[in-house]
Design an enzyme around this catalytic site. Sequence first.
Site, PDB file in Angstrom:
ATOM      1  N   HIS A  31       0.824  -1.213   0.000  1.00  0.00           N
ATOM      2  CA  HIS A  31       0.000   0.000   0.000  1.00  0.00           C
ATOM      3  C   HIS A  31       0.857   1.262   0.000  1.00  0.00           C
ATOM      4  CE1 HIS A  31      -4.173   0.856  -0.164  1.00  0.00           C
ATOM      5  NE2 HIS A  31      -4.410   1.146   1.096  1.00  0.00           N
ATOM      6  N   ASN A  77      -7.156   6.845   4.027  1.00  0.00           N
ATOM      7  CA  ASN A  77      -8.543   7.258   3.789  1.00  0.00           C
ATOM      8  C   ASN A  77      -8.800   8.748   4.031  1.00  0.00           C
ATOM      9  OD1 ASN A  77      -8.312   7.110   6.522  1.00  0.00           O
ATOM     10  ND2 ASN A  77     -10.071   5.784   6.858  1.00  0.00           N
ATOM     11  N   ASP A 102      -0.640   2.207  -5.326  1.00  0.00           N
ATOM     12  CA  ASP A 102      -0.704   0.761  -5.542  1.00  0.00           C
ATOM     13  C   ASP A 102      -2.037   0.414  -6.187  1.00  0.00           C
ATOM     14  OD1 ASP A 102      -1.830   1.554  -2.893  1.00  0.00           O
ATOM     15  OD2 ASP A 102      -2.438  -0.538  -2.841  1.00  0.00           O
ATOM     16  N   ASN A 123      -9.242   3.461  -1.042  1.00  0.00           N
ATOM     17  CA  ASN A 123      -9.676   4.522  -0.124  1.00  0.00           C
ATOM     18  C   ASN A 123      -8.924   5.834  -0.317  1.00  0.00           C
ATOM     19  OD1 ASN A 123     -11.634   2.931   1.064  1.00  0.00           O
ATOM     20  ND2 ASN A 123     -10.258   2.144   2.626  1.00  0.00           N
TER      21      ASN A 123
END
Length: 196
Positions: A31, A77, A102, A123
């Site tokens: 991520h 997020n 990613d 997100n």
Amino acid sequence: MRLWPRRQGSSLDLLVVGLGNPGREYARNRHNAGWMVVDELARRHGGTWRSKFSGQLAEIRLDGHKLALLKPETYMNESGRSVSAAARFFKVPVEAILVVHDDVDLEPGRLQARRGGGLAGHNGLRSLAQDLGTQDFLRLRIGVGRPGRGDPRPVADWVLSPFAAEEDVEALVARGADAVETIAAEGLEAAQSRFN
């Protein structure tokens, strides 16, 4: 040669955003591929990180173009809060924002440069689209794939786990940085023909 006219009053040619999560435990996770790429760009071009816009900011020059590199530290997020603050400060139009992130829908190691597109359950992208009011920013998608057959992990756990030992993360990050440099110096189409 400028790729796009600088907006009146803007001091930047391109705002390059690397998406990721703060904290040592996330540093080498899939991520955080976006963070790794902007770290590599800062290293290559002598950028120095400083705290700004609820994140880390470094300014670099590349072939006469002025770029700002941004790593939001708001957690994925809430990334849009950091990016929209930087975009307002630099008076950067959305078409001069490049988001490096990613992507589980691309096979590991594959890159794709594009403008706009869906959010694909990401997100960070959802937060950006919400805070910027559009999904039409530039993107460099970095393929991290999905869990393989027999791997019981949900996708959320997969992206928050480190790259596998056999994945050449350094080469992937270097290619991602090369792609950003190409977008900045030669434009999106040049990067698409070379890296997609």
